[in-house]
Design a protein around this motif. Sequence first.
Motif, short mmCIF file in Angstrom:
data_model
loop_
_atom_site.label_atom_id
_atom_site.label_comp_id
_atom_site.label_asym_id
_atom_site.label_seq_id
_atom_site.Cartn_x
_atom_site.Cartn_y
_atom_site.Cartn_z
N GLY A 104 0.78 -1.32 -0.13
CA GLY A 104 -0.04 0.15 -0.08
C GLY A 104 1.06 0.97 -0.15
N GLU A 105 0.48 2.42 -0.10
CA GLU A 105 -1.10 3.00 -0.85
C GLU A 105 -1.31 2.40 -1.90
OE1 GLU A 105 -2.73 6.45 0.53
OE2 GLU A 105 -1.27 6.33 2.00
N ILE A 106 -2.39 1.17 -2.61
CA ILE A 106 -2.60 1.55 -3.66
C ILE A 106 -3.48 1.91 -4.25
CG2 ILE A 106 -0.95 -0.59 -4.29
CD1 ILE A 106 -3.25 -2.78 -3.56
N GLY A 107 -4.67 1.64 -5.01
CA GLY A 107 -5.78 2.34 -5.82
C GLY A 107 -6.00 2.82 -6.62
N TYR A 108 -6.80 4.08 -6.46
CA TYR A 108 -7.79 5.00 -7.55
C TYR A 108 -6.86 6.58 -7.26
CZ TYR A 108 -9.21 1.52 -10.27
OH TYR A 108 -9.92 -0.21 -11.07
N ASP A 109 -7.03 7.05 -8.29
CA ASP A 109 -6.57 8.78 -8.34
C ASP A 109 -7.62 9.39 -9.29
OD1 ASP A 109 -5.88 10.90 -6.98
OD2 ASP A 109 -4.42 11.26 -9.19
N SER A 110 -7.14 9.06 -10.99
CA SER A 110 -8.35 9.45 -11.71
C SER A 110 -9.08 8.43 -12.45
CB SER A 110 -6.78 10.26 -12.47
OG SER A 110 -6.45 11.40 -11.74
N ALA A 144 -18.03 6.38 -7.03
CA ALA A 144 -17.88 5.44 -7.98
C ALA A 144 -16.76 5.03 -8.43
CB ALA A 144 -17.39 6.31 -9.52
N GLY A 145 -15.28 5.44 -7.38
CA GLY A 145 -14.10 4.88 -6.89
C GLY A 145 -14.58 3.97 -6.56
N LEU A 146 -14.76 3.59 -4.95
CA LEU A 146 -15.25 2.61 -4.76
C LEU A 146 -15.77 1.74 -5.00
CD1 LEU A 146 -14.51 1.82 -1.49
CD2 LEU A 146 -17.27 2.55 -1.13
N HIS A 147 -16.51 1.46 -5.63
CA HIS A 147 -17.51 0.42 -6.48
C HIS A 147 -15.99 -0.12 -7.34
CE1 HIS A 147 -21.41 0.87 -4.53
NE2 HIS A 147 -21.53 1.89 -5.02
N ARG A 148 -16.01 0.55 -8.38
CA ARG A 148 -14.47 0.30 -9.32
C ARG A 148 -13.68 -1.02 -8.16
NH1 ARG A 148 -12.10 3.65 -13.97
NH2 ARG A 148 -10.54 2.57 -14.80
N THR A 149 -13.74 -0.20 -7.62
CA THR A 149 -12.10 -0.65 -6.40
C THR A 149 -12.85 -2.23 -5.68
OG1 THR A 149 -11.01 1.42 -5.84
CG2 THR A 149 -10.64 -0.60 -4.05
N ILE A 150 -13.92 -2.20 -5.55
CA ILE A 150 -14.60 -3.61 -5.16
C ILE A 150 -14.98 -4.63 -5.73
CG2 ILE A 150 -16.79 -4.79 -4.24
CD1 ILE A 150 -17.15 -1.85 -2.42
N ASP A 151 -14.65 -3.77 -7.11
CA ASP A 151 -15.23 -4.56 -8.69
C ASP A 151 -13.15 -5.12 -8.53
OD1 ASP A 151 -17.20 -4.71 -9.10
OD2 ASP A 151 -17.71 -3.07 -9.77
N VAL A 152 -12.37 -4.29 -8.84
CA VAL A 152 -11.20 -5.65 -8.80
C VAL A 152 -10.44 -6.30 -7.89
CG1 VAL A 152 -8.47 -5.03 -9.36
CG2 VAL A 152 -10.80 -3.41 -10.28
N ILE A 153 -11.08 -5.88 -6.79
CA ILE A 153 -10.65 -6.70 -5.42
C ILE A 153 -11.60 -8.09 -5.88
CG2 ILE A 153 -10.73 -6.68 -3.03
CD1 ILE A 153 -10.75 -3.77 -2.50
N ARG A 154 -13.18 -8.55 -6.10
CA ARG A 154 -13.72 -9.17 -6.11
C ARG A 154 -12.64 -10.00 -7.15
NH1 ARG A 154 -19.61 -6.64 -5.64
NH2 ARG A 154 -19.18 -6.92 -3.19
N GLU A 155 -11.83 -9.77 -7.97
CA GLU A 155 -11.52 -10.38 -9.16
C GLU A 155 -10.17 -10.92 -9.79
OE1 GLU A 155 -11.75 -7.67 -12.55
OE2 GLU A 155 -14.08 -7.60 -13.29
N SER A 156 -9.66 -10.81 -8.09
CA SER A 156 -8.12 -10.37 -8.01
C SER A 156 -8.55 -12.21 -6.63
CB SER A 156 -7.42 -9.78 -6.59
OG SER A 156 -8.20 -9.44 -5.48
#
Length: 282
Positions: A104-110, A144-156
Amino acid sequence: MRIFDPHIHMTSRTTDDYRAMYDAGVRALVEPSFWLGQPRTSPASFFDYFDALLGWEPFRASQYGIAHHCTLALNPKEANDPRCTPVLDALPRYLVKDSVVAVGEIGYDSMTPAEDHALAAQLQLAADHGLPALVHTPHRDKLAGLHRTIDVIRESNLPPEHVLLDHLNETTVKAATDSGCWAGFSIYPDTKMDEDRMVTILQNHGTEKILVNSAADWGKSDPLKTRKVADAMLKAGFTEDDVDQVLWRNPVAFYGRSGRLQLDVLATDPLHEGNSILRGGE
């Protein structure tokens, strides 16, 4: 009262802050690698920074009785710079270090394709190294960023219970907790969350799997915000055990998944590689 600040950038703070934090009850912290404000232009600058988080900062913290751990990663903002992306290839040699307790920190900025790639790659690194992940939710378009993050986590390959979603607020707390991830909240003087709003969230959502941090850095921030949340909780009717769960046992439980937490501050030499925190005298 014992406090574990699970997200604070001490490389941006002074030894006066370490002293004040100790006096307020802070006995352990995690320092995530992050954007330093001035953009880096090569991987080598990351590696010097990582080395400081593994050496100099634990030394400084130990001089004030505080156990220091870190998380290492290519941060979301700089994941967009192709000059910095070779850091991803070098991370495995850092993630085996004893004081690294998460990726960490990982995730999204833009929320760019480059950030998609860096997030997925580093979730895989966390899974490969048996480490949890500290995920930064974006400051803009947070839900919106949180939902996108959760989708990526679920695919990991990393289970949600090994992920801490940080910088949450009232608009994102339910989706975060429903995901099975841990929920982190950064308490700031003017932006993000304050201690009274944090108390309301704890009243509405309970104290399980919730972490509170100061995220203090080079901007307007306060390294004592964890203690101020603790005091606000007690004033609102929470018990000392509730405070201990949120401010100590929860971060210990999450980062303890790494198997690397060392909460006893060992006696250290007054010098680190020949350098002291003192100036101008013995």
